[in-house]
Write a protein that holds these residues in place. Structure first.
Motif, PDB file in Angstrom:
ATOM      1  N   VAL A   1       0.818  -1.211   0.000  1.00  0.00           N
ATOM      2  CA  VAL A   1       0.000   0.000   0.000  1.00  0.00           C
ATOM      3  C   VAL A   1       0.849   1.257   0.000  1.00  0.00           C
ATOM      4  O   VAL A   1       0.524   2.240  -0.661  1.00  0.00           O
ATOM      5  CB  VAL A   1      -0.955  -0.003   1.211  1.00  0.00           C
ATOM      6  CG1 VAL A   1      -1.817   1.253   1.235  1.00  0.00           C
ATOM      7  CG2 VAL A   1      -1.840  -1.247   1.190  1.00  0.00           C
TER       8      VAL A   1
ATOM      9  N   SER B   1      -8.524   8.664  -4.502  1.00  0.00           N
ATOM     10  CA  SER B   1      -8.903   7.576  -3.602  1.00  0.00           C
ATOM     11  C   SER B   1      -8.023   6.359  -3.852  1.00  0.00           C
ATOM     12  O   SER B   1      -7.759   5.992  -4.997  1.00  0.00           O
ATOM     13  CB  SER B   1     -10.375   7.199  -3.814  1.00  0.00           C
ATOM     14  OG  SER B   1     -11.214   8.282  -3.476  1.00  0.00           O
ATOM     15  N   GLY B   2      -7.544   5.746  -2.763  1.00  0.00           N
ATOM     16  CA  GLY B   2      -6.710   4.555  -2.878  1.00  0.00           C
ATOM     17  C   GLY B   2      -5.237   4.828  -3.060  1.00  0.00           C
ATOM     18  O   GLY B   2      -4.455   3.889  -3.236  1.00  0.00           O
ATOM     19  N   CYS B   3      -4.820   6.106  -2.981  1.00  0.00           N
ATOM     20  CA  CYS B   3      -3.400   6.419  -3.213  1.00  0.00           C
ATOM     21  C   CYS B   3      -2.534   6.133  -1.993  1.00  0.00           C
ATOM     22  O   CYS B   3      -1.308   6.094  -2.096  1.00  0.00           O
ATOM     23  CB  CYS B   3      -3.233   7.872  -3.640  1.00  0.00           C
ATOM     24  SG  CYS B   3      -3.517   9.071  -2.319  1.00  0.00           S
TER      25      CYS B   3
ATOM     26  N   THR C   1      -3.769   5.982   4.818  1.00  0.00           N
ATOM     27  CA  THR C   1      -2.961   4.936   5.438  1.00  0.00           C
ATOM     28  C   THR C   1      -1.675   5.525   6.000  1.00  0.00           C
ATOM     29  O   THR C   1      -1.247   5.179   7.109  1.00  0.00           O
ATOM     30  CB  THR C   1      -2.627   3.830   4.424  1.00  0.00           C
ATOM     31  OG1 THR C   1      -3.841   3.288   3.909  1.00  0.00           O
ATOM     32  CG2 THR C   1      -1.815   2.725   5.066  1.00  0.00           C
TER      33      THR C   1
ATOM     34  N   ASP D   1      -0.881   5.662  -6.039  1.00  0.00           N
ATOM     35  CA  ASP D   1      -0.541   4.239  -5.938  1.00  0.00           C
ATOM     36  C   ASP D   1       0.514   3.956  -4.870  1.00  0.00           C
ATOM     37  O   ASP D   1       1.434   3.157  -5.063  1.00  0.00           O
ATOM     38  CB  ASP D   1      -0.053   3.703  -7.287  1.00  0.00           C
ATOM     39  CG  ASP D   1      -1.116   3.797  -8.365  1.00  0.00           C
ATOM     40  OD1 ASP D   1      -2.322   3.761  -8.027  1.00  0.00           O
ATOM     41  OD2 ASP D   1      -0.746   3.922  -9.550  1.00  0.00           O
TER      42      ASP D   1
END
Length: 381
Positions: free
Chosen positions: A31, A51-53, A57, A222
């Motif tokens: 991640v 979103s999701g980069c 986190t 990413d």
């Protein structure tokens, strides 16, 4: 400007936060990939990306709510990599407010001090100071159910501020607010930062929030840091086509062009659906790699660098007739959609521009604002 492509970012001498070689994996899914981020005391550092980069986190790893796979995290010079969240001297403001519904505003703000057994007089003094700063001193006896969304967010911020931690972490705190209130709260957060000089790490997917709030921005994609820089650097000199496209509203126009060395600079031919290419000459800004032989290139121009003659204001520009496919009045501006270089480009015209869809109009191109990117890699040339 800092980038993590090829070389490691230059770190401040006395960082309040230092994230070094951080990796985070969930099973076989990586991640976060070799994250290196550092910030000076008093900075407002914004983590932004789609979103999701991995931005949330990363914030969770900094807070200690998520264990990291490898790497280190230092806060105010101390290694906090394996410390519990309560031992990291941080305060978090969440998207969901997370207020105690049965407590008054005053108790919600001061609850952390209550848990730490701070003397009652000192607690009341700190709560009053923070409430005055946030302009909610008249709400201290209300409960969360009696507050608006913006007032609840102020209470959540007050609960963090009253602790006076080394580092504040904001996780998309404005996402639940309507558009107008988001603008108001953006201003409030910036004012509070300017008043207190707090060190803030702020996560958002909204690049307008990032540009308006940050002293520096970390753009992610990413699980990889694409670029670290001031809002001015990110906006004007993006390191790759992704950053150019993501940061800005409207985003930078990215158009394919043929670059040919010429006696007075670089001739750029931008294809159009009508068959006749637009020809421009860059006399000053083209990189050396384009000055030796003809090559295809991706050029980037912000909408304000493609405008009408009324907005030029004495700058040296080149004009070309363009077919306006769509015209969108937008208050202080008029946006015109033009098909150039294999894509739809947006020109930012004056509010009273006398243009109509389906007509051809002269567009002024300001090549002093141009960016060049490699077509294959997307990297800045």
């Amino acid at each position: 400007m800092e980038t993590q492509e090829g070389t490691r970012a230059v770190m401040p001498e006395n960082p309040i936060l230092s994230v070094d070689n951080l990796q985070k994996q969930y099973g076989d899914v990586q991640v976060l990939k070799d994250i290196n981020v550092s910030m000076e005391p008093g900075e407002f550092l914004v983590l932004v990306g789609p979103s999701g980069c991995g931005k949330s986190t990363l914030l969770s790893c900094i807070s200690g709510l998520t264990d990291i796979t490898s790497g280190t995290i230092h806060i105010a010079g101390k290694d906090r990599t394996n410390d519990e969240p309560a031992d990291r001297d941080i305060a978090m403001v969440f998207q969901s407010y997370a207020l105690f519904p049965n407590m008054s505003v005053e108790r919600n703000i001061g609850f952390g001090l209550e848990v730490r057994k701070v003397a009652e007089a000192e607690k009341k003094k700190k709560v009053a100071e923070v409430a005055d700063l946030l302009k909610i001193d008249h709400l201290l006896q209300r409960r969360p159910a009696e507050l608006s969304g913006g007032q609840r967010q102020r209470v959540a911020m007050g609960r963090a501020l009253v602790r006076d931690p080394k580092l504040f972490l904001f996780d998309e705190p404005l996402s639940n607010l309507d558009a107008k209130l988001r603008v108001t709260m953006r201003t409030e957060i910036k004012r509070i930062h300017q008043t207190t000089g707090a060190s803030i790490v702020y996560v958002t997917h909204d690049q307008i929030e990032a540009m308006t709030l940050a002293t520096r921005i970390v753009v992610m994609k990413d699980g990889i840091v694409q670029q670290i820089g001031t809002p001015h650097e990110i906006y004007n000199t993006p390191v790759n086509a992704f950053v150019a496209d993501f940061m800005g509203a409207p985003s930078m126009n990215l158009m394919k062009a043929r670059a040919t060395p010429a006696a007075d600079g670089i001739k750029l031919e931008i294809p159009t659906p009508q068959g006749k290419a637009i020809e421009l000459v860059d006399t000053a800004t083209a990189p050396k790699v384009l000055q030796s032989e003809p090559s295809d290139v991706l050029i980037g121009l912000r909408p304000e660098a493609m405008t009408d003659a009324e907005r030029v204001n004495g700058r040296t520009v080149q004009q070309a007739d363009c077919l306006l496919e769509v015209v969108e009045p937008a208050g202080p501006d008029t946006y015109a959609v033009i098909h150039l270089g294999g894509t739809e480009a947006i020109a930012r015209l004056s509010a009273d521009a006398d243009v109509n869809a389906g007509e051809t109009a002269p567009i002024a191109f300001d090549l002093s604002k141009i960016s060049y990117f490699d077509i294959a890699t997307g990297n800045r040339l």
